[in-house]
Design a protein around this motif. Structure first.
Motif, mmCIF file in Angstrom:
data_model
loop_
_atom_site.group_PDB
_atom_site.id
_atom_site.type_symbol
_atom_site.label_atom_id
_atom_site.label_comp_id
_atom_site.label_asym_id
_atom_site.label_seq_id
_atom_site.Cartn_x
_atom_site.Cartn_y
_atom_site.Cartn_z
ATOM 1 N N GLN A 181 2.243 13.500 4.509
ATOM 2 C CA GLN A 181 1.811 14.847 4.844
ATOM 3 C C GLN A 181 2.197 14.939 6.276
ATOM 4 O O GLN A 181 2.303 14.065 6.937
ATOM 5 C CB GLN A 181 0.530 15.297 4.587
ATOM 6 N N GLU A 182 2.136 16.492 6.849
ATOM 7 C CA GLU A 182 2.232 16.675 8.139
ATOM 8 C C GLU A 182 1.262 15.989 8.895
ATOM 9 O O GLU A 182 0.227 16.064 8.675
ATOM 10 C CB GLU A 182 2.419 18.136 8.306
ATOM 11 N N HIS A 183 1.672 15.454 10.276
ATOM 12 C CA HIS A 183 0.551 14.948 11.167
ATOM 13 C C HIS A 183 0.152 13.519 10.828
ATOM 14 O O HIS A 183 -0.679 13.193 11.196
ATOM 15 C CB HIS A 183 -0.346 15.938 11.584
ATOM 16 N N PHE A 184 0.735 13.146 9.634
ATOM 17 C CA PHE A 184 0.311 11.766 9.161
ATOM 18 C C PHE A 184 1.067 10.774 9.963
ATOM 19 O O PHE A 184 1.746 10.863 10.437
ATOM 20 C CB PHE A 184 0.988 11.351 7.718
ATOM 21 N N SER A 185 -0.013 9.668 10.422
ATOM 22 C CA SER A 185 0.800 8.597 11.299
ATOM 23 C C SER A 185 -0.002 7.334 10.884
ATOM 24 O O SER A 185 -1.105 7.153 10.363
ATOM 25 C CB SER A 185 -0.105 9.195 12.721
ATOM 26 N N ILE A 186 0.697 6.318 10.934
ATOM 27 C CA ILE A 186 0.284 5.023 10.764
ATOM 28 C C ILE A 186 0.963 3.852 11.489
ATOM 29 O O ILE A 186 2.077 4.000 12.190
ATOM 30 C CB ILE A 186 0.942 4.847 9.279
ATOM 31 N N ASP A 187 0.371 2.854 11.804
ATOM 32 C CA ASP A 187 0.527 1.729 12.629
ATOM 33 C C ASP A 187 1.298 0.851 11.556
ATOM 34 O O ASP A 187 1.079 0.292 10.575
ATOM 35 C CB ASP A 187 -0.518 1.092 13.158
ATOM 36 N N LEU A 188 2.775 0.589 12.059
ATOM 37 C CA LEU A 188 3.641 -0.179 11.386
ATOM 38 C C LEU A 188 3.556 -1.687 11.905
ATOM 39 O O LEU A 188 4.428 -2.515 11.382
ATOM 40 C CB LEU A 188 5.031 0.354 11.131
ATOM 41 N N THR A 189 2.915 -2.089 12.874
ATOM 42 C CA THR A 189 2.961 -3.395 13.625
ATOM 43 C C THR A 189 3.312 -4.435 12.474
ATOM 44 O O THR A 189 2.146 -4.866 11.950
ATOM 45 C CB THR A 189 1.998 -3.764 14.466
ATOM 46 N N GLY A 190 4.296 -5.177 12.639
ATOM 47 C CA GLY A 190 4.464 -6.425 11.712
ATOM 48 C C GLY A 190 4.639 -6.077 10.197
ATOM 49 O O GLY A 190 5.055 -7.010 9.563
ATOM 50 N N SER A 191 4.915 -4.876 9.835
ATOM 51 C CA SER A 191 5.123 -4.424 8.625
ATOM 52 C C SER A 191 6.399 -3.785 8.384
ATOM 53 O O SER A 191 7.058 -3.273 8.985
ATOM 54 C CB SER A 191 3.955 -3.549 8.034
ATOM 55 N N THR A 192 6.927 -4.019 6.930
ATOM 56 C CA THR A 192 8.111 -3.279 6.821
ATOM 57 C C THR A 192 7.827 -1.969 5.879
ATOM 58 O O THR A 192 6.835 -2.089 4.938
ATOM 59 C CB THR A 192 8.880 -4.068 5.707
ATOM 60 N N ALA A 193 8.326 -0.868 6.260
ATOM 61 C CA ALA A 193 7.801 0.292 5.594
ATOM 62 C C ALA A 193 9.008 1.052 4.792
ATOM 63 O O ALA A 193 10.139 1.048 5.551
ATOM 64 C CB ALA A 193 7.280 1.646 6.975
ATOM 65 N N SER A 194 8.752 1.747 3.875
ATOM 66 C CA SER A 194 9.677 2.370 3.026
ATOM 67 C C SER A 194 9.244 3.891 2.880
ATOM 68 O O SER A 194 8.259 3.924 2.046
ATOM 69 C CB SER A 194 10.159 1.707 1.922
ATOM 70 N N LEU A 195 9.908 4.774 3.414
ATOM 71 C CA LEU A 195 9.862 6.144 2.911
ATOM 72 C C LEU A 195 10.716 6.504 1.784
ATOM 73 O O LEU A 195 11.904 5.945 1.876
ATOM 74 C CB LEU A 195 10.004 7.207 4.077
ATOM 75 N N ARG A 196 10.332 7.114 0.509
ATOM 76 C CA ARG A 196 10.966 7.397 -0.435
ATOM 77 C C ARG A 196 10.682 8.728 -1.142
ATOM 78 O O ARG A 196 9.577 8.876 -1.259
ATOM 79 C CB ARG A 196 10.691 6.156 -1.609
ATOM 80 N N THR A 197 11.881 9.244 -1.658
ATOM 81 C CA THR A 197 11.679 10.470 -2.443
ATOM 82 C C THR A 197 11.081 10.508 -3.702
ATOM 83 O O THR A 197 11.469 9.323 -4.247
ATOM 84 C CB THR A 197 13.070 11.361 -2.215
ATOM 85 N N ILE A 198 10.016 11.368 -4.114
ATOM 86 C CA ILE A 198 9.757 11.167 -5.431
ATOM 87 C C ILE A 198 10.285 12.365 -6.128
ATOM 88 O O ILE A 198 10.377 13.294 -5.935
ATOM 89 C CB ILE A 198 8.010 11.464 -5.283
ATOM 90 N N GLN A 247 0.839 -1.284 0.102
ATOM 91 C CA GLN A 247 0.058 0.032 0.105
ATOM 92 C C GLN A 247 0.772 1.302 0.123
ATOM 93 O O GLN A 247 1.665 1.459 0.587
ATOM 94 C CB GLN A 247 -0.921 0.084 1.210
ATOM 95 N N LYS A 248 0.549 2.155 -0.901
ATOM 96 C CA LYS A 248 1.283 3.344 -0.655
ATOM 97 C C LYS A 248 0.509 4.452 -0.634
ATOM 98 O O LYS A 248 -0.772 4.610 -0.498
ATOM 99 C CB LYS A 248 1.439 3.905 -2.559
ATOM 100 N N TYR A 249 1.225 5.632 0.494
ATOM 101 C CA TYR A 249 0.680 6.908 0.908
ATOM 102 C C TYR A 249 1.387 7.761 0.650
ATOM 103 O O TYR A 249 2.636 7.909 0.574
ATOM 104 C CB TYR A 249 0.462 6.478 2.532
ATOM 105 N N ALA A 250 0.882 8.752 0.398
ATOM 106 C CA ALA A 250 1.315 10.187 0.369
ATOM 107 C C ALA A 250 1.657 10.774 1.839
ATOM 108 O O ALA A 250 0.785 10.753 2.594
ATOM 109 C CB ALA A 250 0.584 11.321 -0.323
#
Length: 753
Positions: A736-753, A731-734
């Motif tokens: 933004q400020e105050h964005f918050s997400i539960d990562l429990t059990g997942s791998t997250a990748s933040l990437r410059t566009i 799942q992809k997300y844009a």
């Protein structure tokens, strides 16, 4: 707890500072003002338990006063009750005898006695406190008898805004005195300076006068690069020798005394700073200092839940590392910063303090944590390398090579200043040059600033690459490095140290990348990439592990982490099975007297191969045996072994364990994109959870909250100008400020566009 009234009071007093001293202060950047406002909002929400995380109390001093807190502001530093003050970039001595130039510690003041009527009372403090949140050290004393009550508070700090100023303050409260109280101050600056010749100057400065000294260093570091000795100018708010008596009149209930030293390489700055400081009220002077520290803590902090002792250790480590770095907001512009040595700015005269020199410790051990504190600090440390390219070129030429070869130890001129005891280390530990290039790569991955890449990183990477091309040997199939020493200094003059060869490979790859981003290519074959592809990386297929160097025999004792660094921080591609075998092979052969940061790297790498029990063991081993209990000052080696005090290198490794190990934060390049990956996170042992506030990536700030129940939450607390997307599973997300997400059990990748 800080209540709303105190918050309002601080706000009002801050405005008073702005109003009353507008002509004396540089304009505060808008972003900094916003940080100050955020501080008042955030800190008023802190509970008393959380505030206690920033206060370290001790009823006694350490048996070895070498382990007193070291305080600094990036311009000057000193160890509390020590005999030396040091100034950024000021060294004395030729070549390997160059070391930080010691200024006698004229700020080492303390109340020795109180005289009342016919008796004298010797002062033995009841409590010593290191106040991390506001950046000062204080010692307290109280006396009560026959109706007389006396309370003393003494505190000392290098001012964080007026950063040419060092401050000593005395607060006295007295009731029941029917006769005058005589308070006797002693000063113990130590002996005459071994580095400076001091002479008095005319103290007149308009309507304000104070004592002034000029100091001139006695020896040049390198005559090809330094034509004149260093000069400093020191101003004193009071002119007295090593004893001074203050009188509290009969019936007088309060007394305040302040002693200030200012110093700079420019006489007018030392004079101006003194004139500005001595006009300020005690409240405004201190709060202007405390605001800067609170701005720092607001921008970056690590909150530990359920373990106050660990919280003290973490916060003290952050404080000791940060207080040697330059103030980012000052009354007068800073000059160039001359790097961060293993024991900080407040030390450097002794061999045990590494003479105040710069090593690979900066780039590999301290810089990853400092980058999270502030990318501006990271840029200043890397700017030191950029501005000393000339010295690195000279070093390469003198040793028979091309390009730029950074010296193993550098100070003022950027030439080799290794201690005469250990010349073979300078000759063989060539990995420092590619270490610096990998630090450039990491900084670009974090900031994604092409302008900085082409202005600073590319010129360094290019010349280091040219040095490496001239240093390797081609046998027609593989490239080799002979006569080297890896991080393990117990094995010298070896061939193909695997750590050295890997960092050479990766630095050449980054140099090629930087060239593709910054200059037009001419279409010729890329020699750098050819060497990188054919670099000899030793690997034992039968045992599935990496021998440390050609001829290494399993079981040989090594000084410190070497091969295990391939996994983290170098992030060299290998299977988890191989990585685990490396760990198992080398964990048993690190010598007992090895430095603290080795165990931190074992902890991170065992986390990566999912051996949590061993990771927890090494995490605790990496700090418990190295910290003196009174003020959480680090030693280079375990208690019982000699080693450096205020060992920032060990602190840097320890903080990486939290951020990059248990927090699993990794930043890397993927093509031309910067990527921050957060894989499996783990709760710190002996805690209920922890939060890293202020993770820096792509001009934005994030917080990562990890709980003992296994939950992990990632939040964006400040969004920068670069566009970032977040990929969690598929799942992809844009972002933004105050964005918050539960990562429990997942791998997250933040990437410059």
């Amino acid at each position: 707890m800080i209540d709303a009234r105190k918050t309002l009071s601080l706000s009002v007093q801050f405005n008073e500072i702005r109003t009353n001293n507008e002509s004396e202060m540089t304009e505060m950047p808008a972003m900094h003002a916003e940080i100050i406002l955020a501080i008042f909002t955030s800190f008023c929400l802190l509970s008393s338990a959380e505030i206690s995380e920033y206060v370290i109390k001790s009823e006694r001093l350490p048996p070895d006063l070498n382990f007193m807190p070291t305080l600094g502001n990036g311009h000057m530093g000193y160890t509390v009750f020590g005999d030396a003050i040091f100034m950024n970039g000021v060294y004395n001595g030729e070549g390997g005898n160059s070391r930080r130039a010691r200024i006698p510690n004229w700020l080492n003041l303390s109340v020795a006695k109180i005289q009342y009527e016919e008796w004298e009372l010797a002062i033995i403090p009841d409590m010593f406190e290191l106040q991390l949140q506001d950046g000062y050290f204080r010692w307290l004393f109280a006396y009560e008898a026959n109706g007389l009550q006396v309370k003393l508070e003494q505190r000392t700090y290098p001012h964080r805004y007026y950063n040419r100023a060092l401050i000593y303050e005395l607060f006295v409260q007295c009731t029941g005195a029917i006769d005058p109280l005589l308070i006797k101050l002693n000063r113990k600056p130590g002996g005459k300076s071994e580095a400076f010749d001091f002479s008095p100057l005319d103290s007149a400065n308009g309507t304000v006068s104070f004592k002034m000294l000029q100091g001139v260093t006695r020896r040049l570091e390198h005559r090809n690069f330094q034509t004149e000795p260093r000069k400093i100018f020191v101003a004193f708010s009071d002119d007295w020798k090593n004893e001074h008596t203050i009188e509290l009149s009969a019936g007088q209930e309060e007394l305040y005394y302040r002693y200030v030293i200012t110093a700079d390489e420019r006489e007018e700055i030392a004079r101006q700073e003194m004139a500005e400081v001595i006009k300020l009220t005690p409240e405004i002077l201190f709060q202007r200092h405390a605001l800067e520290w609170r701005a720092f803590w607001s921008d970056f902090n690590i909150q530990i839940d359920g373990n106050l002792e660990l919280s003290h250790i973490v916060n003290a480590g952050i404080f000791y590392l940060a207080n040697s770095l330059p103030s980012l907001n000052t009354s007068h512009l800073n000059g160039a910063y001359f790097g961060l040595s293993p024991t900080g700015l407040g030390r450097g005269q002794l061999d045990a303090d590494y003479e105040g020199h710069n090593f690979w410790d900066t780039e590999i051990w301290m810089l990853p944590a400092i980058t999270q504190f502030s990318t501006r600090w990271a840029e200043q440390l890397l700017q030191y390398r950029f501005e000393h390219l000339r010295g690195a070129r000279y070093n390469a030429k003198q040793t028979g090579y091309q390009g730029a070869r950074y010296p193993w130890e550098s100070a003022y001129t950027g030439t080799e200043v290794i201690n005469p005891c250990c010349l073979e280390i300078a000759a063989e530990e060539i990995h420092i040059s590619p270490d610096i290039v990998l630090a450039l790569q990491h900084h670009y991955a974090v900031t994604h600033s092409k302008e900085w890449l082409c202005r600073v990183a590319w010129p360094i990477a290019k010349e280091v690459a040219e040095f490496l091309v001239s240093r390797v040997r081609d046998d027609g199939r593989k490239f080799h490095l002979e006569g080297v020493m890896g991080p393990d200094e117990d094995h010298s003059n070896v061939t193909d140290n695997v750590y050295t060869n890997v960092v050479v490979k990766q630095s050449l790859e980054f140099a090629s990348f930087a060239r593709s981003m910054c200059v037009l290519t001419d279409g010729r074959p890329d020699v750098w990439l050819d060497i990188a592809r054919r670099m000899q990386i030793l690997y034992d297929e039968k045992l599935d592990y990496h021998p440390q160097h050609l001829g290494y025999k399993r079981g040989e004792i090594v000084k410190q982490a070497d091969v295990v660094l391939l996994g983290y921080p170098i992030q060299f591609a290998m299977s988890n099975v191989t990585r685990r075998n490396d760990l198992l092979n080398y964990e048993a052969v690190i010598r007992e007297s090895g430095p603290a940061m080795s165990w931190s790297m074992f902890a991170i790498n065992f986390l990566d191969v999912k051996d949590i029990e061993k990771a927890n063991l090494y995490f605790q081993r990496g700090y418990k045996d190295y910290i003196r209990p009174e003020f959480k000052v680090w030693s280079e080696n375990k208690i019982g072994f000699q080693g450096s005090a205020n060992f920032l290198t060990g602190i840097g490794g320890f903080l990486q364990t939290i951020v990059n190990g248990y927090g699993s934060v990794r930043v890397q390049l993927d093509g031309n994109q910067s990527v921050m990956v957060i894989q499996k996170t783990y709760c710190l042992p002996t805690s209920k959870g922890f939060t890293i506030n202020g993770i820096k990536f792509a001009q934005s700030r994030f917080s990562l909250k990890i709980r003992a129940n296994g939950t992990t939450t990632l939040s964006c607390v400040e969004k920068g100008d670069l566009n970032i997307e977040l990929l969690v599973d598929t799942q992809k997300y844009a972002v933004q400020e105050h964005f918050s997400i539960d990562l429990t059990g997942s791998t997250a990748s933040l990437r410059t566009i």
